[in-house]
Design an enzyme around this catalytic site. Structure first.
Site, PDB file in Angstrom:
ATOM      1  NE  ARG A  43       4.116 -47.559  -9.642  1.00  0.00           N
ATOM      2  CZ  ARG A  43       3.430 -47.286  -8.547  1.00  0.00           C
ATOM      3  NH1 ARG A  43       3.177 -46.035  -8.228  1.00  0.00           N
ATOM      4  NH2 ARG A  43       2.989 -48.255  -7.778  1.00  0.00           N
ATOM      5  CE  LYS A 206       1.396 -48.767   8.639  1.00  0.00           C
ATOM      6  NZ  LYS A 206       1.839 -48.700   7.250  1.00  0.00           N
ATOM      7  N   GLY A 355       5.869 -52.368  -2.520  1.00  0.00           N
ATOM      8  CA  GLY A 355       6.888 -51.349  -2.694  1.00  0.00           C
ATOM      9  C   GLY A 355       8.246 -51.668  -2.095  1.00  0.00           C
ATOM     10  N   GLY A 378      -0.048 -52.040  -3.599  1.00  0.00           N
ATOM     11  CA  GLY A 378      -1.425 -52.219  -3.120  1.00  0.00           C
ATOM     12  C   GLY A 378      -2.264 -52.987  -4.119  1.00  0.00           C
TER      13      GLY A 378
END
Ligand code: AMP
Length: 400
Positions: A43, A206, A355, A378
Site C-alpha cells: 500500500r 462469509k 485481501g 472492502g
C-alpha cells in the site's frame, strides 16, 4: 462535474510553492513477530508514484495523512505511524517528519519552516473525530494544505473526516491521486459494459459479507463460479450433504434467496472437494458434490478446477474475489493456485480484489500477470456494488 486528478493542468500550474495535504491509505499489515516491521508494504509502494509526482512539482510542503489499525479514538503507541515514516524516508531518500498528533500545535510552525518538506501526520484514528466524520476536525486538517489530494482508495468507502468531510474545505482545489485513478479505471471495466464473456469467481468464507455483490454480479456476468467456504451454504441450500464444513444457517438462508433469483442459472458450484476429518488435517479427495458425514470441505477438487478452467478460458473479463479453500495450508492451496495460474494465462482483463485473493496471487508469484490487483478489499467490493464510493463522490462533487 468531472473528477480532477493531479495530472490535471490546474493542479500542475497551481502547486508550486503551495502546501499540499494528501490522504493515503498507509494501513499496512505488520510482522506478527516484530511489530516494528512492515510485513507487506504494497500500500505504501502504490502511493509512492503520487508522492513523487507531487514532489516533482515543487510544493512548499507535502503533508501526508493516513489511518493505521484500529486504535479506537485513543493514542496507542502500537498504532504509531513511525514504521511508515521510516519506510517512506528510505524510499524517497528524504526526511519524513512524523508529528506527535494530527492536531499538534507545532504543525502550523513546521509548515512555515523551510526545512522538512515532507510531514506525516500521526495516525488520524488516534482522534475519535476522524471516524465520526467531524467537521471541526476536518476543518483543522484542512488548514494544513492549500490543495487537497485524495489517494486513499482503500479507505474511500469510509465516510470519515479525512476521506469525506474534508472536501467541504477544498472547493475546486481537491484532486484524486494516481492510485485512485488506476483503481477507478480498472473497476469501471467491470462496472460499465464489461467485455464479454464476463466470468466472476467468488470464494472465501462469509456469504453475508458478499451477498450484495453476488446479487449485483448475477445481473452482469455470464457465469459466476463459487468456491471456498462460500460454496457450502449454496450446496446445502440445494439439498447436498456438506458434512462439518464451515456454514451457518443464516448463510444457507441467504444462499437459498440467491438460488431463487432469475440469475441462478449462471451459478456454478463445486462438483468435488478436498476434505479432512479435522480442520487442516490429512487431505482426502471426495469425487462428488456431497461431502460425507464428519468431513470438512477445505478446497475445491480437481474436476471442479477443470470445470472452472473451462468456463474461464473464453472469458474477456474476469473478476476474482476470495480464495477457493484454506489456501494458507499448502495441502488445500491447489484450487486457489490453480485459478491464479489460469487467470495468468488468459487473454482477458483480469481484476483481483479482496485481501485474501490478493495474498494468494502474491503467493503464486503471478501478480504481474494480472491486469489489476486492487489495493482495497472492502472498497473494491463496494465500488462494484454501488458504482462509486463516498470518498470519490465527495471529491467529485464536493460537499456543503
Ligand atoms: P474472505 O475474507 O471471506 O475472503 O475469506 C478468506 C478466508 O477464507 C481465508 O483465510 C481462507 O483460508 C478461508 N477459507 C476459504 N475456503 C475455506 C474452507 N473451505 N474452509 C475454511 N476456510 C476457508
Amino acid at each position: 462535474m468531472a473528477l480532477k486528478f493531479i495530472t490535471d493542468e490546474s493542479f500542475k500550474t497551481n502547486v508550486k510553492d503551495k502546501k499540499v495535504l494528501a490522504r493515503f491509505d498507509f494501513n499496512v499489515p505488520m510482522d506478527k513477530n516484530d511489530p516494528t516491521k512492515i510485513a507487506d508494504p504494497t500500500r505504501i509502494d502504490e502511493a509512492l508514484e503520487t508522492i513523487q509526482a507531487i514532489l516533482e512539482l515543487k510544493p512548499k510542503k507535502l503533508v501526508l495523512m493516513s489511518h493505521f489499525g484500529r486504535p479506537k479514538g485513543k493514542v496507542d503507541p502500537q498504532y504509531s505511524l513511525e514504521p511508515v515514516a521510516k519506510y517512506l524516508a528510505e524510499k524517497l531518500g528524504q526526511e519524513v517528519l512524523l508529528t506527535e498528533t494530527a492536531l499538534d500545535r507545532g504543525i502550523k510552525i513546521l509548515l512555515n519552516l523551510n526545512e522538512s518538506k515532507i510531514i506525516l501526520l500521526q495516525n488520524l484514528r488516534f482522534h475519535p473525530e476522524e471516524e465520526a466524520n467531524d467537521r471541526d476536525f476536518a476543518r483543522t486538517l484542512s488548514t494544513y494544505g492549500d490543495l487537497f489530494v485524495f489517494d486513499a482508495f482503500g479507505a474511500a468507502h469510509r465516510k470519515h473526516a479525512s476521506t469525506y468531510e474534508i472536501n467541504a474545505f477544498f472547493k475546486n482545489t481537491a484532486y484524486g491521486g494516481l492510485l485512485l485513478k488506476r483503481e477507478i479505471e480498472a473497476l469501471d471495466k467491470i462496472v460499465k459494459n464489461p467485455a464479454k464473456p464476463f466470468v466472476a469467481i467468488v470464494g472465501g468464507a462469509k456469504v453475508s459479507d458478499k451477498i450484495k455483490i453476488i446479487e449485483m454480479l448475477l445481473v452482469s456476468v455470464d457465469k459466476l463460479l463459487i468456491g471456498g467456504a462460500m460454496a457450502y451454504p449454496f450446496l446445502k441450500a440445494q439439498g447436498r450433504e456438506i458434512g462439518n464444513s464451515l456454514c451457518s444457517e443464516e448463510d444457507v438462508l441467504l444462499a437459498r434467496k440467491i438460488l431463487g433469483t432469475p440469475g441462478k442459472g449462471k451459478i456454478v458450484l463445486p462438483s468435488d472437494h478436498i476434505v479432512s476429518a479435522t480442520f487442516g488435517g490429512i487431505p482426502e479427495e471426495v469425487g462428488q458434490a456431497n461431502i460425507p458425514d464428519g468431513k470438512i470441505g477445505l478446497d475445491i477438487g480437481p474436476s471442479t478446477l477443470q470445470n472452472f478452467t473451462d468456463y474461464l478460458r473464453p472469458a474477456k473479463t474476469v473478476l476474482w474475489n476470495g480464495p477457493m479453500g484454506l489456501f494458507e495450508n499448502p495441502n488445500y492451496a491447489k484450487g486457489t493456485l490453480g485459478i491464479a495460474r489460469v487467470l495468468a494465462s488468459l487473454d482477458a482483463f483480469t481484476l483481483v480484489g479482496g485481501g485474501d485473493s490478493v495474498n494468494a496471487v502474491k503467493m503464486s508469484g503471478l501478480s504481474d500477470k494480472m491486469s489489476h490487483i486492487s489495493t482495497g478489499g472492502g472498497a473494491s467490493l463496494e465500488y462494484i456494488e454501488n458504482g462509486s464510493l463516498p470518498g470519490i463522490q465527495a471529491l467529485k462533487f464536493g460537499i456543503d
